[in-house]
Design a protein around this motif. Structure first.
Motif, PDB file in Angstrom:
ATOM      1  N   LYS A  59       0.863  -1.179   0.000  1.00  0.00           N
ATOM      2  CA  LYS A  59       0.000   0.000   0.000  1.00  0.00           C
ATOM      3  C   LYS A  59       0.898   1.228   0.000  1.00  0.00           C
ATOM      4  O   LYS A  59       1.928   1.250   0.676  1.00  0.00           O
ATOM      5  CB  LYS A  59      -0.887   0.019   1.246  1.00  0.00           C
ATOM      6  N   HIS A  80     -13.161   9.690  -6.380  1.00  0.00           N
ATOM      7  CA  HIS A  80     -11.968   8.855  -6.390  1.00  0.00           C
ATOM      8  C   HIS A  80     -11.674   8.255  -7.759  1.00  0.00           C
ATOM      9  O   HIS A  80     -10.506   8.099  -8.131  1.00  0.00           O
ATOM     10  CB  HIS A  80     -12.109   7.753  -5.329  1.00  0.00           C
ATOM     11  N   PRO A 104      -5.526   2.317  -7.866  1.00  0.00           N
ATOM     12  CA  PRO A 104      -6.761   2.159  -7.077  1.00  0.00           C
ATOM     13  C   PRO A 104      -6.818   3.134  -5.900  1.00  0.00           C
ATOM     14  O   PRO A 104      -6.331   2.848  -4.809  1.00  0.00           O
ATOM     15  CB  PRO A 104      -6.684   0.708  -6.591  1.00  0.00           C
ATOM     16  N   GLN A 147      -7.988   4.860  -2.746  1.00  0.00           N
ATOM     17  CA  GLN A 147      -8.760   4.378  -1.604  1.00  0.00           C
ATOM     18  C   GLN A 147      -9.351   5.559  -0.854  1.00  0.00           C
ATOM     19  O   GLN A 147      -8.675   6.560  -0.615  1.00  0.00           O
ATOM     20  CB  GLN A 147      -7.854   3.568  -0.669  1.00  0.00           C
ATOM     21  N   ASP A 195      -4.720   1.677  -2.848  1.00  0.00           N
ATOM     22  CA  ASP A 195      -4.878   0.351  -2.256  1.00  0.00           C
ATOM     23  C   ASP A 195      -3.754  -0.571  -2.743  1.00  0.00           C
ATOM     24  O   ASP A 195      -2.885  -0.167  -3.506  1.00  0.00           O
ATOM     25  CB  ASP A 195      -6.258  -0.206  -2.615  1.00  0.00           C
ATOM     26  N   TRP A 196      -3.804  -1.827  -2.297  1.00  0.00           N
ATOM     27  CA  TRP A 196      -2.731  -2.771  -2.582  1.00  0.00           C
ATOM     28  C   TRP A 196      -2.417  -2.828  -4.077  1.00  0.00           C
ATOM     29  O   TRP A 196      -3.320  -2.952  -4.903  1.00  0.00           O
ATOM     30  CB  TRP A 196      -3.120  -4.162  -2.098  1.00  0.00           C
ATOM     31  N   ASP A 229       2.477   2.874   2.829  1.00  0.00           N
ATOM     32  CA  ASP A 229       1.383   3.112   3.774  1.00  0.00           C
ATOM     33  C   ASP A 229       1.405   1.978   4.794  1.00  0.00           C
ATOM     34  O   ASP A 229       0.848   0.902   4.576  1.00  0.00           O
ATOM     35  CB  ASP A 229       0.045   3.138   3.017  1.00  0.00           C
ATOM     36  N   ALA A 231     -14.121  -0.211   4.648  1.00  0.00           N
ATOM     37  CA  ALA A 231     -13.766  -1.086   3.537  1.00  0.00           C
ATOM     38  C   ALA A 231     -14.989  -1.842   3.043  1.00  0.00           C
ATOM     39  O   ALA A 231     -15.997  -1.986   3.741  1.00  0.00           O
ATOM     40  CB  ALA A 231     -12.684  -2.068   3.980  1.00  0.00           C
TER      41      ALA A 231
END
Length: 515
Positions: free
Chosen positions: A6, A31, A49, A51, A78-79, A107, A190
């Motif tokens: 992240k 987003h 992505p 988040q 995100d991941w 992160d 989430a």
């Protein structure tokens, strides 16, 4: 998820106006738009992505100060595969003019720095808060309202504070109108998780953040306390991440710089325990070993200015990854000497505090220096007491380097009192850096420690007897070691008078030999 990480980006539209539309779209929570604009900006064909990041609401305080706006925004991704992150970094390096104002950080998960070593005695606590105050010679502080935190604002960056423990309207935590001071945090939820309410200042259950607030209030009873509930309140909550801390630090930086005449202290009793998901050492955005990581830079900017010129004192727990009793959350490469103090806790500009018991014994979970060479710092700076109980409530105990951090933040708040009687040439009054230097210089060595920078104890144990003697205007009557006036009765203070260190150690010895 072995190869997934992240990250978060800090987008600063100040030096690069092309980032302005992305910053504005992010603030509007668009987003998908942000992700698409970032792909165009980086000229990549893989997804970015974005988040949803928990947001911080406007400051709740006595007045109705407008919330200052920043040119920057923290965008969490995100991941994603490591190789894609490294490609983003390479593009920033190759096209610096066009991508100016963009920085990247891993992160990483955050957690409170509370712990005790199991299987070492029937109770994790050793003595009481009064004994902890005696160890640092707290009663040496000037009386008469000169060192009670008047005019100081302390931000508790933690799990949140339970207002029932500091309930007085118009007091240190509750405004005259009944609101708890601080910033609301609108949590990110989430996919598949139940919705969570906005975490309002003062609304947390009793826990880690409340303990830090109680410590600060005990040592600096007139300081205003501000709740910034960033960390998850319960273990089953989603983890807190560095991106949210970065967003908070950005907001605090703008706030501190916009109120230059205010005195701020930041209490950070939390740690990044595991660097497995950090960017590689070769990355200029690595967190653990790199003093120029964007989050670390935000904290440095808060702490580098003089008091009265937009600077603030920042106190961090050293962490609980010491070699003899590391917290179970510590990464395999983050334990013991040379491995357990890193990232923001290694900054020269922050006061990094390790932990000892009330009898000066170092606690084996307390993280150890040296800090990474690139930081140019000697850590920890000093140690303060931990593993003690609350005399007024047997169910309350203070543990981990968290407690040492709370004690130290309370001490700094007391010393920043607007009426503190600084001697004319006393430099700690001028800046956070000079406060750290003064506290280190006057720390009390423990017999047998390696000086001047012991890997466990730093410069020694925080000692207000020595600090006040060195830097404060002395009253007519002299002070003995406990801070008691030798010529006349000492004015009653807002806390019960602790026993002197000598008497406490003698009592401990009798207890040991008796057993």
């Amino acid at each position: 998820m072995e190869n997934l990480v992240k990250i978060f980006l800090i987008l600063d539209a100040g030096p690069n106006s092309a980032l302005r539309p992305i910053v504005e779209a992010h603030r509007a929570a668009r987003h998908d738009t942000v992700g698409g604009r970032l792909r165009e900006l980086f000229r990549v064909n893989f997804d970015l992505p974005v988040q949803a990041l928990p947001d911080l609401g406007p400051l709740q305080d006595d007045g109705d100060e407008p919330e200052p706006e920043s040119n920057a925004s923290v965008v969490a991704l995100d991941w994603m595969p490591r190789e894609q992150v490294l490609e983003l970094e390479q593009r920033i390096a190759a096209d610096r003019d066009r991508l100016d104002g963009i920085t990247i950080s891993a992160d990483l998960a955050l957690a409170p720095a509370d712990i005790w070593c199991p299987n070492q005695g029937t109770s994790p606590l050793f003595g009481m808060l009064d004994n902890a105050l005696a160890l640092i010679c707290f009663d040496a502080l000037p009386s008469g309202g000169q060192a009670d935190g008047t005019g100081v604002r302390v931000v508790i960056i933690d799990q949140g504070i339970d207002r029932d423990y500091l309930p007085t309207p118009g007091g240190p935590f509750i405004t005259a109108s009944g609101k708890a001071r601080g910033w609301p945090v609108m949590p990110f939820v989430a996919s598949g998780q139940p919705p969570q309410p906005t975490r309002m200042p003062g609304s947390a259950d009793f826990g880690h953040g409340t303990l830090m607030a109680l410590l600060v209030n005990r040592l600096a009873p007139e300081a205003k306390i501000y709740d910034l509930p960033l960390l998850p309140e319960r273990i089953h909550d989603l983890p807190g991440f560095l991106s949210l801390a970065a967003a908070a630090m950005l907001k605090l930086l703008v706030r501190v710089r916009s109120n230059v005449n205010r005195r701020w202290v930041m209490c950070n009793a939390w740690s990044v325990y595991n660097l497995d998901k950090d960017l590689p050492l070769s990355s200029v955005f690595n967190y653990g070993q790199n003093p120029n990581n964007p989050f670390t830079t935000l904290v440095r900017l808060i702490a580098q200015n003089n008091i009265g010129a937009g600077g603030a004192d920042v106190v961090f727990a050293a962490g609980n990854c010491g070699q003899y009793c590391p917290d179970g959350r510590c990464g395999g490469g983050q334990v013991g000497p040379g491995s357990s103090i890193y990232g923001v806790a290694a900054l020269e500009e922050v006061l990094t505090v390790g932990a000892v018991r009330n009898d000066t014994i170092w606690l084996g979970y307390s993280s150890q220096g040296p800090s990474p060479a690139a930081f140019g710092s000697q850590k920890p700076d000093l140690c303060a007491p931990s593993q003690f109980g609350e005399p007024s409530n047997a169910s309350i105990g203070y543990s981990g380097t968290s407690a040492a951090c709370g004690v130290s933040a309370g001490v700094v708040a007391a010393l920043r009192d607007t009426a503190f009687p600084w001697a004319a040439a006393a430099v700690p009054q001028n800046s956070p850096a000079q406060m750290i230097a003064g506290l280190r210089q006057q720390a009390r060595p423990v017999p047998g420690q390696t000086l001047p920078d012991d890997l466990r104890l730093g410069a020694g144990i925080l000692d207000l007897c020595k600090f006040v003697t060195a830097f404060a205007v002395q009253p007519q009557a002299s002070l003995d070691r406990s801070g008691a006036d030798q010529d006349e009765p000492k004015e009653k203070r807002s806390h019960p008078g602790p026993v002197s260190p000598g008497r406490f150690v003698a009592w401990i010895r009798r207890l040991i030999f008796r057993s």
